[in-house]
Write a protein that holds these residues in place. Structure first.
Motif, PDB file in Angstrom:
ATOM      1  N   ALA A  25       0.844  -1.199   0.000  1.00  0.00           N
ATOM      2  CA  ALA A  25       0.000   0.000   0.000  1.00  0.00           C
ATOM      3  C   ALA A  25       0.881   1.252   0.000  1.00  0.00           C
ATOM      4  N   ARG A  26       1.931   1.254   0.793  1.00  0.00           N
ATOM      5  CA  ARG A  26       2.853   2.397   0.831  1.00  0.00           C
ATOM      6  C   ARG A  26       3.550   2.554  -0.527  1.00  0.00           C
ATOM      7  N   ALA A  27       3.931   1.444  -1.156  1.00  0.00           N
ATOM      8  CA  ALA A  27       4.584   1.502  -2.467  1.00  0.00           C
ATOM      9  C   ALA A  27       3.632   2.026  -3.544  1.00  0.00           C
ATOM     10  N   VAL A  28       2.385   1.588  -3.495  1.00  0.00           N
ATOM     11  CA  VAL A  28       1.384   2.094  -4.446  1.00  0.00           C
ATOM     12  C   VAL A  28       1.217   3.596  -4.270  1.00  0.00           C
ATOM     13  N   ALA A  29       1.123   4.052  -3.049  1.00  0.00           N
ATOM     14  CA  ALA A  29       0.971   5.481  -2.782  1.00  0.00           C
ATOM     15  C   ALA A  29       2.155   6.267  -3.343  1.00  0.00           C
ATOM     16  N   PHE A  30       3.348   5.732  -3.193  1.00  0.00           N
ATOM     17  CA  PHE A  30       4.544   6.391  -3.712  1.00  0.00           C
ATOM     18  C   PHE A  30       4.548   6.377  -5.237  1.00  0.00           C
ATOM     19  N   ASP A  31       4.316   5.196  -5.834  1.00  0.00           N
ATOM     20  CA  ASP A  31       4.338   5.063  -7.291  1.00  0.00           C
ATOM     21  C   ASP A  31       3.281   5.929  -7.969  1.00  0.00           C
ATOM     22  N   TRP A  32       2.116   6.050  -7.344  1.00  0.00           N
ATOM     23  CA  TRP A  32       1.016   6.832  -7.922  1.00  0.00           C
ATOM     24  C   TRP A  32       1.061   8.292  -7.482  1.00  0.00           C
ATOM     25  N   ARG A  33       2.077   8.656  -6.715  1.00  0.00           N
ATOM     26  CA  ARG A  33       2.281  10.038  -6.238  1.00  0.00           C
ATOM     27  C   ARG A  33       1.047  10.586  -5.507  1.00  0.00           C
ATOM     28  N   LEU A  34       0.547   9.781  -4.597  1.00  0.00           N
ATOM     29  CA  LEU A  34      -0.608  10.208  -3.808  1.00  0.00           C
ATOM     30  C   LEU A  34      -0.168  11.218  -2.754  1.00  0.00           C
ATOM     31  N   PRO A  35      -1.049  12.146  -2.387  1.00  0.00           N
ATOM     32  CA  PRO A  35      -0.707  13.109  -1.327  1.00  0.00           C
ATOM     33  C   PRO A  35      -0.369  12.367  -0.028  1.00  0.00           C
ATOM     34  N   PRO A  36       0.507  12.952   0.798  1.00  0.00           N
ATOM     35  CA  PRO A  36       0.925  12.274   2.033  1.00  0.00           C
ATOM     36  C   PRO A  36      -0.235  11.851   2.941  1.00  0.00           C
ATOM     37  N   HIS A  37      -1.267  12.686   3.072  1.00  0.00           N
ATOM     38  CA  HIS A  37      -2.380  12.306   3.954  1.00  0.00           C
ATOM     39  C   HIS A  37      -3.141  11.100   3.394  1.00  0.00           C
ATOM     40  N   VAL A  38      -3.190  10.961   2.085  1.00  0.00           N
ATOM     41  CA  VAL A  38      -3.855   9.800   1.472  1.00  0.00           C
ATOM     42  C   VAL A  38      -2.976   8.561   1.633  1.00  0.00           C
ATOM     43  N   ALA A  39      -1.684   8.730   1.452  1.00  0.00           N
ATOM     44  CA  ALA A  39      -0.758   7.603   1.612  1.00  0.00           C
ATOM     45  C   ALA A  39      -0.848   7.019   3.022  1.00  0.00           C
ATOM     46  N   ASP A  40      -0.865   7.892   4.021  1.00  0.00           N
ATOM     47  CA  ASP A  40      -0.971   7.418   5.403  1.00  0.00           C
ATOM     48  C   ASP A  40      -2.295   6.708   5.645  1.00  0.00           C
ATOM     49  N   SER A  41      -3.378   7.303   5.179  1.00  0.00           N
ATOM     50  CA  SER A  41      -4.703   6.684   5.358  1.00  0.00           C
ATOM     51  C   SER A  41      -4.788   5.355   4.628  1.00  0.00           C
ATOM     52  N   LEU A  42      -4.265   5.304   3.413  1.00  0.00           N
ATOM     53  CA  LEU A  42      -4.295   4.063   2.634  1.00  0.00           C
ATOM     54  C   LEU A  42      -3.559   2.951   3.354  1.00  0.00           C
ATOM     55  N   GLU A  43      -2.409   3.264   3.892  1.00  0.00           N
ATOM     56  CA  GLU A  43      -1.615   2.263   4.612  1.00  0.00           C
ATOM     57  C   GLU A  43      -2.402   1.688   5.793  1.00  0.00           C
ATOM     58  N   TRP A  44      -3.060   2.562   6.561  1.00  0.00           N
ATOM     59  CA  TRP A  44      -3.851   2.107   7.702  1.00  0.00           C
ATOM     60  C   TRP A  44      -5.070   1.309   7.271  1.00  0.00           C
ATOM     61  N   VAL A  45      -5.775   1.791   6.260  1.00  0.00           N
ATOM     62  CA  VAL A  45      -6.991   1.108   5.806  1.00  0.00           C
ATOM     63  C   VAL A  45      -6.662  -0.293   5.301  1.00  0.00           C
ATOM     64  N   VAL A  46      -5.640  -0.408   4.469  1.00  0.00           N
ATOM     65  CA  VAL A  46      -5.247  -1.730   3.954  1.00  0.00           C
ATOM     66  C   VAL A  46      -4.832  -2.642   5.098  1.00  0.00           C
ATOM     67  N   THR A  47      -4.057  -2.128   6.031  1.00  0.00           N
ATOM     68  CA  THR A  47      -3.630  -2.937   7.176  1.00  0.00           C
ATOM     69  C   THR A  47      -4.825  -3.474   7.947  1.00  0.00           C
ATOM     70  N   GLU A  48      -5.778  -2.616   8.245  1.00  0.00           N
ATOM     71  CA  GLU A  48      -6.944  -3.036   9.028  1.00  0.00           C
ATOM     72  C   GLU A  48      -7.820  -4.028   8.260  1.00  0.00           C
ATOM     73  N   LEU A  49      -8.064  -3.772   6.981  1.00  0.00           N
ATOM     74  CA  LEU A  49      -8.943  -4.668   6.215  1.00  0.00           C
ATOM     75  C   LEU A  49      -8.297  -6.026   5.960  1.00  0.00           C
ATOM     76  N   VAL A  50      -7.011  -6.043   5.679  1.00  0.00           N
ATOM     77  CA  VAL A  50      -6.329  -7.333   5.477  1.00  0.00           C
ATOM     78  C   VAL A  50      -6.232  -8.093   6.797  1.00  0.00           C
ATOM     79  N   THR A  51      -5.973  -7.386   7.877  1.00  0.00           N
ATOM     80  CA  THR A  51      -5.950  -8.038   9.195  1.00  0.00           C
ATOM     81  C   THR A  51      -7.293  -8.696   9.485  1.00  0.00           C
ATOM     82  N   ASN A  52      -8.375  -7.974   9.242  1.00  0.00           N
ATOM     83  CA  ASN A  52      -9.706  -8.554   9.458  1.00  0.00           C
ATOM     84  C   ASN A  52      -9.912  -9.799   8.605  1.00  0.00           C
ATOM     85  N   ALA A  53      -9.516  -9.737   7.347  1.00  0.00           N
ATOM     86  CA  ALA A  53      -9.708 -10.885   6.446  1.00  0.00           C
ATOM     87  C   ALA A  53      -8.886 -12.090   6.892  1.00  0.00           C
ATOM     88  N   VAL A  54      -7.677 -11.842   7.360  1.00  0.00           N
ATOM     89  CA  VAL A  54      -6.778 -12.931   7.747  1.00  0.00           C
ATOM     90  C   VAL A  54      -7.151 -13.523   9.105  1.00  0.00           C
TER      91      VAL A  54
END
Length: 144
Positions: A25-54
């Motif tokens: 998620a952090r790499a996608v945010a960097f590669d797609w040049r997402l704003p820092p606040h979106v990159a941080d939120s994306l990292e947390w959201v992916v972490t939480e949703l994948v944790t729930n799934a696993v």
């Protein structure tokens, strides 16, 4: 208007996939040049949703979790799909003790960081999704 982007990444449904999904998620945010606040939120959201799934999903051994990213104009949608039964629920609590619990706050984090989120039931499993806005409330002009 930027060209829409999409990416899908598949992980085995096991605990080591959580940090791998977070790093991606952090790499996608960097590669797609997402704003820092979106990159941080994306990292947390992916972490939480994948944790729930696993951790919380009930599925057979050897199944996978699919994380999909879709960027279109000013909205980034992230989806986590698994083959597990059950539907995640946002647990609302009135007590401080349960708010500080180490478990049960993942969807609260997702709800707080995203514009919207939800669950789409599938024939097998479900997709939990969240949408993140590229602009923050601070970026919007204020009325005077």
């Amino acid at each position: 208007m930027a060209e829409p982007r999409s990416l899908q990444v598949r992980y085995r449904r096991r605990r080591p996939s959580v940090p791998a999904a977070r790093a991606k998620a952090r790499a996608v945010a960097f590669d797609w040049r997402l704003p820092p606040h979106v990159a941080d939120s994306l990292e947390w959201v992916v972490t939480e949703l994948v944790t729930n799934a696993v951790i919380h999903g009930r599925a057979t051994r050897g199944t996978y979790v699919l994380v999909a990213y879709h960027l279109d104009d000013d909205l980034l949608r992230v989806e986590v799909r698994d083959a597990a039964t059950g539907t995640p629920n946002l647990i609302l609590s009135d007590t401080l003790a349960s708010d500080l619990a180490l478990s049960g706050c993942g969807l609260k984090i997702v709800a707080a960081l995203s514009e919207s989120w939800g669950v789409t039931q599938r024939v097998i499993g479900k997709t939990v999704w969240a949408e993140l806005a590229m602009s923050s409330k601070e970026d919007e002009p204020h009325d005077r």
